[in-house]
Design a protein around this motif. Structure first.
Motif, PDB file in Angstrom:
ATOM      1  N   SER A  31       0.824  -1.227   0.000  1.00 15.40           N
ATOM      2  CA  SER A  31       0.000   0.000   0.000  1.00 15.40           C
ATOM      3  C   SER A  31       0.850   1.265   0.000  1.00 15.40           C
ATOM      4  CB  SER A  31      -0.943   0.010   1.214  1.00 15.40           C
ATOM      5  OG  SER A  31      -1.798  -1.096   1.180  1.00 15.40           O
ATOM      6  N   ARG A  32       1.939   1.223  -0.754  1.00 14.79           N
ATOM      7  CA  ARG A  32       2.796   2.405  -0.901  1.00 14.79           C
ATOM      8  C   ARG A  32       3.718   2.192  -2.098  1.00 14.79           C
ATOM      9  NH1 ARG A  32       7.916   0.974   0.978  1.00 14.79           N
ATOM     10  NH2 ARG A  32       7.930  -0.719   2.493  1.00 14.79           N
ATOM     11  N   GLU A  33       4.299   3.303  -2.550  1.00 11.85           N
ATOM     12  CA  GLU A  33       5.265   3.207  -3.633  1.00 11.85           C
ATOM     13  C   GLU A  33       6.549   2.584  -3.094  1.00 11.85           C
ATOM     14  OE1 GLU A  33       5.925   6.706  -5.980  1.00 11.85           O
ATOM     15  OE2 GLU A  33       3.814   7.278  -5.849  1.00 11.85           O
ATOM     16  N   ILE A  34       7.272   1.935  -4.013  1.00 11.01           N
ATOM     17  CA  ILE A  34       8.540   1.313  -3.626  1.00 11.01           C
ATOM     18  C   ILE A  34       9.627   1.801  -4.586  1.00 11.01           C
ATOM     19  CG2 ILE A  34       7.480  -0.737  -2.616  1.00 11.01           C
ATOM     20  CD1 ILE A  34       8.270  -2.219  -5.237  1.00 11.01           C
ATOM     21  N   PRO A  35      10.898   1.722  -4.163  1.00 11.31           N
ATOM     22  CA  PRO A  35      11.981   2.087  -5.082  1.00 11.31           C
ATOM     23  C   PRO A  35      12.069   1.058  -6.212  1.00 11.31           C
ATOM     24  CG  PRO A  35      12.871   1.226  -3.024  1.00 11.31           C
ATOM     25  CD  PRO A  35      11.387   1.321  -2.853  1.00 11.31           C
ATOM     26  N   GLU A  36      12.769   1.404  -7.277  1.00 16.19           N
ATOM     27  CA  GLU A  36      12.960   0.458  -8.370  1.00 16.19           C
ATOM     28  C   GLU A  36      13.633  -0.800  -7.831  1.00 16.19           C
ATOM     29  OE1 GLU A  36      15.206   0.156 -12.665  1.00 16.19           O
ATOM     30  OE2 GLU A  36      14.729   2.131 -11.848  1.00 16.19           O
ATOM     31  N   LEU A  37      13.102  -1.948  -8.228  1.00 11.02           N
ATOM     32  CA  LEU A  37      13.620  -3.222  -7.725  1.00 11.02           C
ATOM     33  C   LEU A  37      14.855  -3.661  -8.488  1.00 11.02           C
ATOM     34  CD1 LEU A  37      10.333  -5.318  -7.335  1.00 11.02           C
ATOM     35  CD2 LEU A  37      11.572  -4.058  -5.571  1.00 11.02           C
ATOM     36  N   THR A  38      15.764  -4.285  -7.752  1.00  8.21           N
ATOM     37  CA  THR A  38      16.907  -4.982  -8.336  1.00  8.21           C
ATOM     38  C   THR A  38      16.919  -6.376  -7.732  1.00  8.21           C
ATOM     39  OG1 THR A  38      18.490  -4.384  -6.605  1.00  8.21           O
ATOM     40  CG2 THR A  38      18.217  -2.823  -8.443  1.00  8.21           C
ATOM     41  N   ASP A  39      17.742  -7.253  -8.263  1.00  7.37           N
ATOM     42  CA  ASP A  39      17.863  -8.593  -7.688  1.00  7.37           C
ATOM     43  C   ASP A  39      18.267  -8.544  -6.224  1.00  7.37           C
ATOM     44  OD1 ASP A  39      17.079 -10.103  -9.835  1.00  7.37           O
ATOM     45  OD2 ASP A  39      19.095 -10.707 -10.434  1.00  7.37           O
ATOM     46  N   SER A  40      19.028  -7.531  -5.836  1.00 12.84           N
ATOM     47  CA  SER A  40      19.546  -7.474  -4.464  1.00 12.84           C
ATOM     48  C   SER A  40      18.661  -6.679  -3.506  1.00 12.84           C
ATOM     49  CB  SER A  40      20.957  -6.901  -4.467  1.00 12.84           C
ATOM     50  OG  SER A  40      20.951  -5.590  -4.990  1.00 12.84           O
ATOM     51  N   THR A  41      17.514  -6.175  -3.972  1.00  8.08           N
ATOM     52  CA  THR A  41      16.603  -5.471  -3.072  1.00  8.08           C
ATOM     53  C   THR A  41      16.152  -6.423  -1.975  1.00  8.08           C
ATOM     54  OG1 THR A  41      15.803  -4.042  -4.860  1.00  8.08           O
ATOM     55  CG2 THR A  41      14.430  -4.193  -2.891  1.00  8.08           C
ATOM     56  N   LEU A  42      16.360  -6.040  -0.732  1.00  4.81           N
ATOM     57  CA  LEU A  42      16.010  -6.895   0.404  1.00  4.81           C
ATOM     58  C   LEU A  42      14.532  -6.742   0.739  1.00  4.81           C
ATOM     59  CD1 LEU A  42      19.142  -6.251   2.634  1.00  4.81           C
ATOM     60  CD2 LEU A  42      18.704  -8.191   1.107  1.00  4.81           C
TER      61      LEU A  42
END
Length: 97
Positions: A31-42
């Motif tokens: 229910s919020r925006e998220i940063p751009e995802l990468t493989d290493s996004t935890l």
């Protein structure tokens, strides 16, 4: 053994679909925006997923991708990062047919 070979051949295609889908599903689940995802996004440390939201993410992935994820084999190591989860789902799922 032949089934493993088939699954591994499909791995990269399904993995990319899972990764792409997480980018649209995670903002809805959280229910919020998220940063751009990468493989290493935890997933837990950076995005704040908890057990309930992780389960919701898996259910949403199943629905969107029309797959069944074999969650019996999942452990904490499979849920550390976006890449870890994409790898797990690509190897431990089957299509809804």
């Amino acid at each position: 053994m032949e089934q493993e070979t088939v699954t591994r051949e499909l791995d990269t295609v399904l993995r990319q679909r899972v990764f792409d889908s997480m980018g649209t599903i995670l903002p809805r689940v959280l229910s919020r925006e998220i940063p751009e995802l990468t493989d290493s996004t935890l997933l837990m440390k950076e995005l704040g997923l908890r057990s309930a939201t992780m389960l919701e993410l898996l259910l949403e992935l199943e629905e969107e991708l029309e797959i069944q994820i074999e969650v019996e084999d999942i452990d904490q190591g499979n849920m550390n990062s976006v890449g870890d989860l994409a790898d797990f789902v690509a190897v431990h799922s089957s299509t809804d047919e």
